[in-house]
Scaffold this motif. Sequence first.
Motif, PDB file in Angstrom:
ATOM      1  N   TYR A  44       0.747  -1.248   0.072  1.00  0.00           N
ATOM      2  CA  TYR A  44      -0.066  -0.096   0.008  1.00  0.00           C
ATOM      3  C   TYR A  44       0.782   1.066   0.002  1.00  0.00           C
ATOM      4  N   CYS A  45       0.760   2.136  -1.030  1.00  0.00           N
ATOM      5  CA  CYS A  45       1.590   3.487  -1.185  1.00  0.00           C
ATOM      6  C   CYS A  45       1.155   4.068   0.285  1.00  0.00           C
ATOM      7  N   PRO A  46       1.985   5.169   0.813  1.00  0.00           N
ATOM      8  CA  PRO A  46       1.610   6.020   1.992  1.00  0.00           C
ATOM      9  C   PRO A  46       0.589   7.218   1.412  1.00  0.00           C
ATOM     10  N   LEU A  47       0.092   7.531   2.509  1.00  0.00           N
ATOM     11  CA  LEU A  47      -0.727   8.898   2.283  1.00  0.00           C
ATOM     12  C   LEU A  47      -1.972   8.628   1.486  1.00  0.00           C
ATOM     13  N   GLY A  48      -2.462   7.431   1.723  1.00  0.00           N
ATOM     14  CA  GLY A  48      -3.618   7.195   0.716  1.00  0.00           C
ATOM     15  C   GLY A  48      -3.359   6.725  -0.569  1.00  0.00           C
ATOM     16  N   GLY A  49      -2.375   6.578  -1.184  1.00  0.00           N
ATOM     17  CA  GLY A  49      -1.931   6.373  -2.662  1.00  0.00           C
ATOM     18  C   GLY A  49      -2.477   4.986  -3.015  1.00  0.00           C
ATOM     19  N   ARG A  64      -6.860   3.270  -4.044  1.00  0.00           N
ATOM     20  CA  ARG A  64      -7.379   2.811  -2.780  1.00  0.00           C
ATOM     21  C   ARG A  64      -8.566   2.880  -2.517  1.00  0.00           C
TER      22      ARG A  64
END
Length: 76
Positions: A44-49, A64
Amino acid sequence: MNLNQIQQNETFKIQDLSDLHPFVKRRLKDLGVYEGKEVKVIRYCPLGGPCLLECSGQRVGIRRKDTFCIKGARLS
């Protein structure tokens, strides 16, 4: 259970894509992601990516917010 509840490096069997927008569902099916397939959450990419999935040896990135619409069962 939704795909967003799965941790990294866990496998998930897709059971329902009916909540997805028809265009997104069509695109995923064209890429080989459909009901009955097993996918592995790579990261999962950070900051809701986006979320990076592996299905049938290929990697697919999805938004997401689309992970909340994919229902299924955890396998590992």
